[in-house]
Write a protein that holds these residues in place. Structure first.
Motif, PDB file in Angstrom:
ATOM      1  N   ALA A 105       0.098   7.482  -2.016  1.00 33.84           N
ATOM      2  CA  ALA A 105      -0.071   8.705  -1.229  1.00 33.84           C
ATOM      3  C   ALA A 105       0.244   8.458   0.246  1.00 33.84           C
ATOM      4  O   ALA A 105       0.894   9.283   0.907  1.00 33.84           O
ATOM      5  N   ARG A 106      -0.191   7.319   0.759  1.00 38.01           N
ATOM      6  CA  ARG A 106       0.054   7.024   2.181  1.00 38.01           C
ATOM      7  C   ARG A 106       1.538   6.789   2.447  1.00 38.01           C
ATOM      8  O   ARG A 106       2.071   7.220   3.473  1.00 38.01           O
ATOM      9  N   LEU A 107       2.232   6.117   1.533  1.00 38.08           N
ATOM     10  CA  LEU A 107       3.668   5.915   1.685  1.00 38.08           C
ATOM     11  C   LEU A 107       4.403   7.244   1.689  1.00 38.08           C
ATOM     12  O   LEU A 107       5.341   7.455   2.474  1.00 38.08           O
ATOM     13  N   ALA A 108       3.975   8.146   0.815  1.00 41.09           N
ATOM     14  CA  ALA A 108       4.616   9.467   0.772  1.00 41.09           C
ATOM     15  C   ALA A 108       4.375  10.233   2.062  1.00 41.09           C
ATOM     16  O   ALA A 108       5.270  10.911   2.583  1.00 41.09           O
ATOM     17  N   GLU A 109       3.156  10.131   2.610  1.00 41.86           N
ATOM     18  CA  GLU A 109       2.834  10.843   3.856  1.00 41.86           C
ATOM     19  C   GLU A 109       3.650  10.332   5.038  1.00 41.86           C
ATOM     20  O   GLU A 109       3.940  11.082   5.966  1.00 41.86           O
ATOM     21  N   THR A 110       3.990   9.043   5.026  1.00 33.47           N
ATOM     22  CA  THR A 110       4.623   8.412   6.190  1.00 33.47           C
ATOM     23  C   THR A 110       6.108   8.144   5.998  1.00 33.47           C
ATOM     24  O   THR A 110       6.729   7.438   6.793  1.00 33.47           O
ATOM     25  N   LEU A 115       6.732  -1.306   6.217  1.00 35.11           N
ATOM     26  CA  LEU A 115       5.478  -1.988   5.914  1.00 35.11           C
ATOM     27  C   LEU A 115       4.330  -1.000   5.894  1.00 35.11           C
ATOM     28  O   LEU A 115       4.298  -0.067   6.723  1.00 35.11           O
ATOM     29  N   LEU A 116       3.412  -1.214   4.993  1.00 37.10           N
ATOM     30  CA  LEU A 116       2.134  -0.505   5.008  1.00 37.10           C
ATOM     31  C   LEU A 116       1.042  -1.573   5.032  1.00 37.10           C
ATOM     32  O   LEU A 116       0.964  -2.418   4.127  1.00 37.10           O
ATOM     33  N   VAL A 117       0.207  -1.553   6.065  1.00 37.03           N
ATOM     34  CA  VAL A 117      -0.855  -2.541   6.214  1.00 37.03           C
ATOM     35  C   VAL A 117      -2.176  -1.902   5.794  1.00 37.03           C
ATOM     36  O   VAL A 117      -2.517  -0.802   6.256  1.00 37.03           O
ATOM     37  N   ARG A 140      -7.571   2.549  14.929  1.00 41.43           N
ATOM     38  CA  ARG A 140      -6.905   2.932  16.178  1.00 41.43           C
ATOM     39  C   ARG A 140      -5.412   3.182  15.996  1.00 41.43           C
ATOM     40  O   ARG A 140      -4.806   3.940  16.758  1.00 41.43           O
ATOM     41  N   ALA A 141      -4.824   2.575  14.977  1.00 41.06           N
ATOM     42  CA  ALA A 141      -3.395   2.755  14.769  1.00 41.06           C
ATOM     43  C   ALA A 141      -3.050   4.185  14.389  1.00 41.06           C
ATOM     44  O   ALA A 141      -1.903   4.619  14.548  1.00 41.06           O
ATOM     45  N   GLY A 142      -4.019   4.932  13.886  1.00 47.35           N
ATOM     46  CA  GLY A 142      -3.806   6.346  13.608  1.00 47.35           C
ATOM     47  C   GLY A 142      -3.068   6.604  12.318  1.00 47.35           C
ATOM     48  O   GLY A 142      -2.876   5.725  11.473  1.00 47.35           O
ATOM     49  N   SER A 143      -2.599   7.839  12.171  1.00 45.38           N
ATOM     50  CA  SER A 143      -2.008   8.281  10.912  1.00 45.38           C
ATOM     51  C   SER A 143      -0.491   8.312  10.939  1.00 45.38           C
ATOM     52  O   SER A 143       0.137   8.637   9.936  1.00 45.38           O
ATOM     53  N   GLY A 144       0.138   7.983  12.069  1.00 42.20           N
ATOM     54  CA  GLY A 144       1.582   8.061  12.169  1.00 42.20           C
ATOM     55  C   GLY A 144       2.282   6.763  11.837  1.00 42.20           C
ATOM     56  O   GLY A 144       1.672   5.786  11.402  1.00 42.20           O
ATOM     57  N   VAL A 145       3.590   6.760  12.057  1.00 39.73           N
ATOM     58  CA  VAL A 145       4.427   5.581  11.854  1.00 39.73           C
ATOM     59  C   VAL A 145       4.738   4.988  13.219  1.00 39.73           C
ATOM     60  O   VAL A 145       4.958   5.712  14.188  1.00 39.73           O
ATOM     61  N   PHE A 146       4.781   3.660  13.315  1.00 39.26           N
ATOM     62  CA  PHE A 146       4.963   3.007  14.609  1.00 39.26           C
ATOM     63  C   PHE A 146       5.680   1.684  14.415  1.00 39.26           C
ATOM     64  O   PHE A 146       5.979   1.267  13.285  1.00 39.26           O
ATOM     65  N   THR A 147       5.958   1.017  15.529  1.00 36.63           N
ATOM     66  CA  THR A 147       6.484  -0.347  15.506  1.00 36.63           C
ATOM     67  C   THR A 147       5.468  -1.252  16.180  1.00 36.63           C
ATOM     68  O   THR A 147       4.490  -0.782  16.782  1.00 36.63           O
ATOM     69  N   ALA A 200       3.116   1.579   8.920  1.00 34.81           N
ATOM     70  CA  ALA A 200       2.003   2.522   8.779  1.00 34.81           C
ATOM     71  C   ALA A 200       0.777   1.727   8.328  1.00 34.81           C
ATOM     72  O   ALA A 200       0.893   0.589   7.871  1.00 34.81           O
ATOM     73  N   VAL A 201      -0.389   2.336   8.468  1.00 28.96           N
ATOM     74  CA  VAL A 201      -1.618   1.675   8.048  1.00 28.96           C
ATOM     75  C   VAL A 201      -2.375   2.569   7.077  1.00 28.96           C
ATOM     76  O   VAL A 201      -2.241   3.794   7.089  1.00 28.96           O
TER      77      VAL A 201
END
Length: 753
Positions: A105-110, A115-117, A140-147, A200-201
């Motif tokens: 579900a998290r991979l689909a959202e992002t 990477l998903l941690v 703190r990393a939140g719900s978005g995608v980042f580097t 993403a986390v």
């Protein structure tokens, strides 16, 4: 092509392997392949893997011709993988229930990041479980995608391969592979984080990381710890080949120094004869890999370590390390002396306060070992405010639960000066557990013991022949505490007989009912609807409260129900409210499923009862309360024989249940899916149970206590409302339209908001 390839390298783990593999195969999300790599294990691990594979076509077992080590075994698994994403699981660890569903579900959202941690918790042989110390980083990393540039603190997380899901084509194109030797995760994990263009986390515990009492390779004394130097050589070679990542060199250099000095700091890692050689190699890596312009700052602890490595001052490093280890010992001794002095001063303060007169208008309350404003004491305190408004209330609880106190109730920090003052001077003391062992009851003080439920399991001195449940209980001290009781509150004749036998003393029994259930007869449809909305229960859904009790014969929380699977079987119109026993922290082992709500942290069990359509429990005393609501109850008793033998029970609940009984998850699912849980047989069993155990639970229990104890009224107490005239709060599924509500029957408690 499956969504996930789960790779499990195997070597000498026959005691743990089957549980590890089952934790993957029982996931509710089934689109995966499980690749087990037998690294020429000398024990029975290979045979176990083959047996599991024979029963499930999703399992592939690779038997390597020679032992190649963890890293190369993982590489062999990756070579066979076909999934979109790679996940690694060590063969003595466990994947938590619902993990693959949550990861998918998290991979689909992002948008399928590189990477998903996700998070993990350490689990110990004695049942303890501790979540990752740096879990807040994921929050703190939140719900978005980042580097990594956006959140460089990700490098503070444990550098292991198994707390991430990797997009397979990202790994292939980089390319990434595990090296031989120990510390093989170092040149894998750092490059993955550095090179990922999208991270993403998932702020969720997905792995139970087993902490073995003995046998962990990295905790053994061996020259194999020297492998760490080669692994960092590979990491910095990767950095050299990717000049666009050069900005990370100082950060990685510090991480390397921290890692090397940590290994050296353990006296039992590097063999004594090899320690000088290890430290020389630390200095050599410092000189060859030091970034331009790097200068250790000796004002910080880490800076001192770096400087000593740069100077090659091994003996000074070891001496400072020894001094550092002495500091906690000295600090503990200082704290112990301070604690002893503080205890002595507070006891002296208490003795002085005992010389002052009792305060006739002061009442002290506490519940569940200082866990806030709950249970019978809370219901009694509320009734005192209504019927005896001249009384002042002080409640013993910690700051964590201060928010549960209503206005006008003073909080007493446990074992503070104010706490001891109140215990010394209050005329009334109301508790559902025993008070502090150093409390000495004064003449004129009145102690009301409310208990915290109707007893099914053995209590008090009835536990003397039940060592698994009694533990280290000092029964002589227990009875000294019981001798302080003036009144023992009873909810039924059954409770009266148990309390008087299990706690033999001279107290007076008040057979008045359970005050905490008064709210069941005072709440109306609007309050029920408001509670459901506050909990997030969708309109029209059937909400089932699952509230299991504690098992004395188990260490830690072991779920007896797969709630995620149950929710899936029951369909979209059913919501499960999961309330763990108060011995376990909120959220512990709560499944991640959209229709399983974790309500363990909710302060009021009574409100959860009101909001639910039915109760699923096992041996919890909550069943006796819930029966007074006259709503369906279903018992799930998979371990009845074991529980009865270890804890002991006062009657056979399977012979006299409050509803239908299920012995396993399949039984439970059938009863719920067919609707039998709220059929005529369930109603018949519940009616008999109510007659036996809820005779006085009519909405006036707290009033009876207040009038008898606080107002000293021996006559004129509220008469017990006959069962046929009681009108408990309407069930959610039976709420009539607004303006079309049946008034309370004569003599029943009037509804209150």
């Amino acid at each position: 092509m499956p969504r996930f390839s789960v790779i499990v390298p195997v070597y000498k783990v026959q005691a743990y392997l089957r549980a590890c593999l089952e934790s993957v195969l029982t996931q509710t999300y089934g689109d995966f392949e499980l690749i087990v790599v037998d690294d020429r294990s000398p024990d029975g691990s290979g045979e176990i893997a083959d047996a599991v594979a024979a029963g499930d076509c999703r399992v592939t077992v690779l038997h390597l011709p020679e032992n190649v080590g963890l890293g190369r075994a993982r590489n062999a698994g990756m070579a066979r993988a076909t999934g979109d994403y790679l996940l690694f699981l060590d063969s003595d660890d466990l994947m938590t229930a619902g993990t693959l569903q949550a990861v998918a579900a998290r991979l689909a959202e992002t948008g399928d990041p590189d990477l998903l941690v996700f998070d993990y918790e350490r689990t110990y042989w004695d049942g303890r479980a501790e979540r990752n110390d740096f879990a807040a980083i994921l929050t703190r990393a939140g719900s978005g995608v980042f580097t990594l540039d956006d959140h460089p603190e990700m490098l503070r997380l444990i550098m292991v391969a198994w707390n991430k899901a990797y997009r397979r084509d990202f790994v292939t194109k980089l390319p990434l592979a595990f090296p031989s030797g120990w510390y093989e995760d170092t040149p894998w994990t750092y490059p993955a984080l550095l090179a990922a263009r999208s991270i993403a986390v998932l702020d969720r515990v997905c792995v139970h990381y087993r902490q073995r009492r003995r046998g962990s390779i990295l905790r053994t004394t061996s020259r194999r710890h020297f492998d760490v130097f080669g692994q960092y050589d590979l990491l910095f070679a990767f950095l050299d080949s990717h000049p666009e990542l050069e900005r990370w060199r100082p950060v990685l250099f510090r991480r390397m120094l921290d890692h090397l000095t940590t290994i050296f700091g353990y006296p039992d890692r590097v063999p004594r004869r090899s320690r000088a050689d290890f430290f020389r190699r630390c200095r050599a890596r410092y000189r060859t890999l030091r970034p331009q312009g790097f200068r250790p700052a000796p004002v910080s602890r880490s800076g001192v370590r770096y400087l000593l490595v740069a100077l090659g001052a091994r003996r000074t490093f070891e001496a400072l390390g020894a001094l550092q280890k002495l500091r906690p010992v000295a600090a503990r001794r200082a704290r112990a002396w301070r604690g002893t002095l503080r205890t002595a001063l507070l006891h002296a303060h208490y003795l002085m306060q005992r010389r002052r007169p009792l305060d006739p208008d002061l009442a002290v309350y506490c519940a569940y070992w200082d866990r806030g404003y709950v249970c019978n004491p809370a219901a009694i305190e509320a009734a005192v405010r209504e019927l005896a408004p001249h009384m002042r209330a002080a409640w013993i609880t910690t700051a964590e639960h201060a928010h549960t106190l209503p206005p006008g109730v003073t909080r007493l920090e446990p074992e503070s000066a104010a706490y001891w003052t109140a215990l010394a001077r209050a005329t009334y003391l109301v508790s559902n557990v025993n008070l502090h062992r150093r409390y000495a009851k004064r003449p004129g003080q009145i102690h009301v013991q409310t208990h915290h439920g109707t007893p099914l399991k053995h209590m008090g001195i009835d536990l003397m022949d039940r060592p698994a449940a009694a533990g280290t209980t000092d029964f002589a001290k227990l009875l000294r505490h019981v001798d302080r009781w003036d009144f023992s509150l009873s909810a039924s004749r059954h409770s009266t007989l148990v309390w008087e036998r299990a706690y033999p003393s001279a107290f007076t029994t008040l057979e008045y009912g359970q005050p905490r259930t008064d709210v069941f007869h005072r709440a109306d449809a609007e309050r029920v609807a408001a509670l459901r909305a506050a909990l997030g229960i969708p309109a029209g859904a059937t909400a089932l409260l699952y509230a299991p009790t504690h098992r004395d014969y188990r260490r830690g929380y072991v779920p007896d129900l797969d709630l995620a699977a149950l929710a899936g079987e029951l369909g979209p119109d059913v919501v499960l409210l999961h309330r763990a026993h108060h011995r376990y922290p909120p959220g512990h082992a709560a499944p991640d499923h959209p229709r399983v709500l974790d309500v363990s942290a909710h302060p009021s069990a009574e409100e959860l009862c009101l909001a639910s359509d039915g109760l699923i429990t096992d041996y919890s005393s909550l069943m006796f309360d819930y029966a007074g609501l006259d709503r369906p109850i279903l018992l799930h008793l998979p371990d009845w024989e074991v529980y009865r033998a270890t804890r002991g029970v006062y009657f056979d609940i399977t012979e006299h249940p409050p509803g239908l009984v299920a012995r396993g998850q399949d039984d439970l699912t059938d009863i719920l899916a067919t609707g039998a849980w709220r059929g005529p047989r369930s109603a018949q069993l519940r009616a008999a149970f109510r007659e036996r155990f809820c005779a006085y639970d009519d909405g006036h229990a707290a009033e009876r206590v207040v009038r008898r104890v606080f107002l000293r009224e021996d006559a004129g107490l509220p008469a017990v409302v006959p069962m046929a005239l009681r009108r408990p709060a309407p069930a959610p599924g039976a709420l009539p339209p607004a303006g079309d509500r049946t008034p309370s029957a004569p003599g029943a408690a009037a509804p209150k908001n």
